[in-house]
Design a protein around this motif. Sequence first.
Motif, PDB file in Angstrom:
ATOM      1  N   SER A 209       0.686  -1.250  -0.058  1.00 56.84           N
ATOM      2  CA  SER A 209      -0.040  -0.111  -0.008  1.00 56.84           C
ATOM      3  C   SER A 209       0.749   1.384   0.153  1.00 56.84           C
ATOM      4  N   PHE A 210       1.690   1.140   0.859  1.00 55.91           N
ATOM      5  CA  PHE A 210       2.758   2.545   1.028  1.00 55.91           C
ATOM      6  C   PHE A 210       3.725   2.812  -0.241  1.00 55.91           C
ATOM      7  N   ILE A 211       4.067   1.615  -0.810  1.00 56.29           N
ATOM      8  CA  ILE A 211       4.657   1.751  -2.172  1.00 56.29           C
ATOM      9  C   ILE A 211       3.744   2.260  -3.038  1.00 56.29           C
ATOM     10  N   LYS A 212       2.517   1.802  -3.374  1.00 58.86           N
ATOM     11  CA  LYS A 212       1.706   2.353  -4.252  1.00 58.86           C
ATOM     12  C   LYS A 212       1.305   3.762  -4.194  1.00 58.86           C
ATOM     13  N   VAL A 213       1.184   4.166  -2.992  1.00 61.21           N
ATOM     14  CA  VAL A 213       0.653   5.594  -2.859  1.00 61.21           C
ATOM     15  C   VAL A 213       2.084   6.402  -2.678  1.00 61.21           C
ATOM     16  N   GLY A 214       3.198   6.109  -2.432  1.00 63.22           N
ATOM     17  CA  GLY A 214       4.471   6.911  -2.609  1.00 63.22           C
ATOM     18  C   GLY A 214       4.950   7.300  -1.229  1.00 63.22           C
ATOM     19  N   GLY A 215       4.519   6.436  -0.159  1.00 61.82           N
ATOM     20  CA  GLY A 215       4.980   6.621   1.327  1.00 61.82           C
ATOM     21  C   GLY A 215       3.754   7.351   2.122  1.00 61.82           C
ATOM     22  N   TYR A 216       4.404   7.499   3.412  1.00 63.52           N
ATOM     23  CA  TYR A 216       3.686   8.194   4.540  1.00 63.52           C
ATOM     24  C   TYR A 216       3.395   9.550   4.093  1.00 63.52           C
ATOM     25  N   SER A 217       4.181  10.347   3.865  1.00 69.98           N
ATOM     26  CA  SER A 217       3.943  11.890   3.645  1.00 69.98           C
ATOM     27  C   SER A 217       3.065  12.104   2.397  1.00 69.98           C
ATOM     28  N   ALA A 218       3.116  11.372   1.541  1.00 66.87           N
ATOM     29  CA  ALA A 218       2.363  11.418   0.345  1.00 66.87           C
ATOM     30  C   ALA A 218       0.799  10.874   0.874  1.00 66.87           C
ATOM     31  N   MET A 219       0.626   9.710   1.475  1.00 62.52           N
ATOM     32  CA  MET A 219      -0.496   9.553   2.155  1.00 62.52           C
ATOM     33  C   MET A 219      -1.367  10.491   2.561  1.00 62.52           C
ATOM     34  N   VAL A 220      -0.458  11.220   3.460  1.00 63.26           N
ATOM     35  CA  VAL A 220      -1.107  12.208   4.376  1.00 63.26           C
ATOM     36  C   VAL A 220      -1.669  13.435   3.525  1.00 63.26           C
ATOM     37  N   GLU A 221      -0.800  13.769   2.730  1.00 62.93           N
ATOM     38  CA  GLU A 221      -1.199  14.974   1.529  1.00 62.93           C
ATOM     39  C   GLU A 221      -2.335  14.441   0.547  1.00 62.93           C
ATOM     40  N   LYS A 222      -2.439  13.148   0.057  1.00 60.80           N
ATOM     41  CA  LYS A 222      -3.078  12.861  -1.004  1.00 60.80           C
ATOM     42  C   LYS A 222      -4.577  12.576  -0.404  1.00 60.80           C
ATOM     43  N   PHE A 223      -4.806  12.077   1.091  1.00 59.53           N
ATOM     44  CA  PHE A 223      -5.879  11.597   1.414  1.00 59.53           C
ATOM     45  C   PHE A 223      -6.969  12.783   1.404  1.00 59.53           C
ATOM     46  N   PHE A 224      -6.701  13.953   1.776  1.00 57.52           N
ATOM     47  CA  PHE A 224      -7.340  15.052   2.118  1.00 57.52           C
ATOM     48  C   PHE A 224      -8.137  15.628   0.574  1.00 57.52           C
ATOM     49  N   SER A 225      -7.457  15.127  -0.259  1.00 59.05           N
ATOM     50  CA  SER A 225      -7.994  15.475  -1.714  1.00 59.05           C
ATOM     51  C   SER A 225      -8.567  14.203  -2.130  1.00 59.05           C
ATOM     52  N   ALA A 226      -8.794  13.115  -1.499  1.00 61.22           N
ATOM     53  CA  ALA A 226      -9.409  11.799  -2.010  1.00 61.22           C
ATOM     54  C   ALA A 226     -10.870  11.815  -2.168  1.00 61.22           C
ATOM     55  N   VAL A 227     -11.531  12.569  -2.965  1.00 59.64           N
ATOM     56  CA  VAL A 227     -12.931  12.618  -3.153  1.00 59.64           C
ATOM     57  C   VAL A 227     -13.334  11.956  -4.409  1.00 59.64           C
ATOM     58  N   PRO A 228     -14.705  11.631  -4.386  1.00 57.14           N
ATOM     59  CA  PRO A 228     -15.129  10.701  -5.714  1.00 57.14           C
ATOM     60  C   PRO A 228     -15.387  11.905  -6.730  1.00 57.14           C
ATOM     61  N   ASN A 229     -15.345  11.367  -8.022  1.00 56.35           N
ATOM     62  CA  ASN A 229     -15.843  12.338  -9.086  1.00 56.35           C
ATOM     63  C   ASN A 229     -17.077  13.139  -8.967  1.00 56.35           C
ATOM     64  N   THR A 230     -18.063  12.409  -8.237  1.00 52.77           N
ATOM     65  CA  THR A 230     -19.359  13.111  -8.283  1.00 52.77           C
ATOM     66  C   THR A 230     -19.532  14.271  -7.240  1.00 52.77           C
ATOM     67  N   THR A 231     -18.281  14.288  -6.368  1.00 54.44           N
ATOM     68  CA  THR A 231     -18.196  15.575  -5.707  1.00 54.44           C
ATOM     69  C   THR A 231     -17.397  16.473  -6.163  1.00 54.44           C
ATOM     70  N   ARG A 232     -16.329  15.833  -7.084  1.00 57.88           N
ATOM     71  CA  ARG A 232     -15.204  17.111  -7.471  1.00 57.88           C
ATOM     72  C   ARG A 232     -16.121  17.579  -8.361  1.00 57.88           C
ATOM     73  N   TYR A 233     -16.750  16.996  -9.488  1.00 59.72           N
ATOM     74  CA  TYR A 233     -17.391  17.610 -10.549  1.00 59.72           C
ATOM     75  C   TYR A 233     -18.955  18.063 -10.263  1.00 59.72           C
ATOM     76  N   ALA A 234     -19.469  18.158  -9.026  1.00 59.51           N
ATOM     77  CA  ALA A 234     -20.784  18.349  -8.551  1.00 59.51           C
ATOM     78  C   ALA A 234     -21.451  19.849  -9.008  1.00 59.51           C
ATOM     79  N   SER A 235     -22.399  19.699  -9.226  1.00 57.55           N
ATOM     80  CA  SER A 235     -23.079  21.147  -9.448  1.00 57.55           C
ATOM     81  C   SER A 235     -23.451  21.837  -8.333  1.00 57.55           C
TER      82      SER A 235
END
Length: 670
Positions: A209-235
Amino acid sequence: MADSETIEGTELQAADIAVIIGYFVAVLAVGLWSSLRNRGSVGGYFLAGRSMHWIPVGASLFASNIGSGHFIGLAGSGAASGIGIAVFELNAIFILMLLGWVFVPVYIASGVYTMPEYLRKRFGGQRIRIYLAVLALILYVFTKISADLYAGALFIRLSLNWNLYVAIIVLLVFAALFTIMGGLTAVIWTDFIQTIIMLIGAFILMIFSFIKVGGYSAMVEKFFSAVPNTTRYASVDYNYTQCGYPPDNSMHLFRAADDGGLPWPGIMFGLTISSIWYWCSDQVIVQRALAAKNLSHAKGGTILAGYLKILPMFLLVFPGMIARILYPDQVACADPDICFKVCGSRSGCTNVAYPLMVLKLLPQGLRGMMLAVMMAALMSSLTSIFNSSSTLFTMDIWRRIRRKATDTELMIVGRVFVCCLVAVGIVWIPIVQNFAELFHYIQAITSFLAPPVCAVYVLAVSWKRINEQGAFWGLMIGLVSGLARFIWEYVYTVPPCGEEADDLRPAIIKNVHYLHFGILLFGIVFIATIVISLLTAPISDKHLTRLTFAGRFDTGERVDIDESEREEMIEMEAGKDNEEVQNGKPLTKNVDASDVQLDVIEPQFPWWRRALNWICGIEKMQGPEMSAAEKAAIEAKQTSIDEVPFWRRFWNINAIVLMTIAVFVWGFFY
């Protein structure tokens, strides 16, 4: 995956099947080998002959707690709201120290099989003991078994194309087989090997998992922007726009007092109350500690389990958060209609986080290993519950119904009751599938029912002035209060995120977290028990020898509160022979593996009868009867809480180191 919204089953390849078969063969071999050692006695079946080393005891404590529900639930909660759920694991470390240093010494010194039996010796009478035994059995069937079946079914549904009911029934039967044939020794040794498998498999997936995401720091940074497309492109007028975002406090363990998920007062106090009930008075857990060969090994087992409890945050919670990053449209779905298409639940699909990681990240062979890990977790929890439930039913209920039951009958009844639990578990499967929020449901149920029991145990161990009237009516007040909140809570339906306008719950239900209610309920029962005890007659000191923490080293003879009950217990243990009592033998004779004389079974039986006796574990129930002096010597050894000074200091130092590490982790992720 057929598309971005629908999860389909995955066929296992030859390497996966080979790993699973190898796992079953290994665990079956260990279970059958260990079952031959302590099967032919009541104490051997229910308390492993009180001969277990601290390593298997600690592994069994951990494995009995970490079931498939933890794999699914912890990873799912990590995907939903970050690391906050890890407080359940860190809190347990401190409570395990209470178990080893405060509660277990009292339990060993009192010489009991079960927790309700301790309360009978402590308070006298039968109503508290029977009430708690029945309550524990109800909780086992409708919460613990249900949660593990739900989690296991979810993983199997996503991993295999098996029929759901066939898969669950096979797992239930396999788990029951270990318990029926081997008793607690087989359960503890299979727990030991399964703990190793669980840790290895979870560690491998964490690395992937950590190899795939790029390490602990990358996990913390990317987690807060991990939203579904229905939310990202919602009206602008989309109702569920804010539902797809992780909370801002996702990387914190301490959260606001009004936090809807894990408020800090509830975590610090309410969770501690529930944890004391679970770790220090629940039969499934305490039975493992009582199986240790002495107090030092029991303490060592709690230390090992405490160290292992640090791992789930890294092995389960972090991979769950990474699953949200890698598969946001499935794990973090916000629209109820889309969630229903993904996982069959309108309340969200974070529970698929861990299974999805296994199916997507791991290659063949390793996939089979992780499926074996999930089966190990499921069966470990089920075997523990089956064995402990059969102990409660046999020792606390059946012996009240059949006061002159022979030991052969007790052994067979324990096995038959396991079969009954299997049947109830199978019947409960359709109901389990209807609970989308089963993990949180179980935590709430615990907060509604556990605090009164916790209050009574804490007072029973710590203060000799508490009597039976105070304990019983305190439990009754707590039961009525807890059931009132429970019924009121589930009269209403909690609307999904984005539909809060439809929330009809009154403020007292909506705004009072179940952990906060647990604090209030504990306080009510604590005060009521003390007041009622002070208003009624105290228990004489001669009845309390070695039954409280302050008196655990007492050397005098204990006289049971209820003399007639004592005589009935001795009659059940010794088979109508009361000569020793009449000749002045101490009246503190406890039900124990070596204390109970077993029925002599004639060996001239046909082959089918001998096979049946072997399955029921009564083929060894013969041999010369021990003398009164031999019985007394064995009883004194098994109820001794004396420790070798070196090992006492060794475990004390380890306890300090362990709690220091836990405080550091808690402070680092405050």
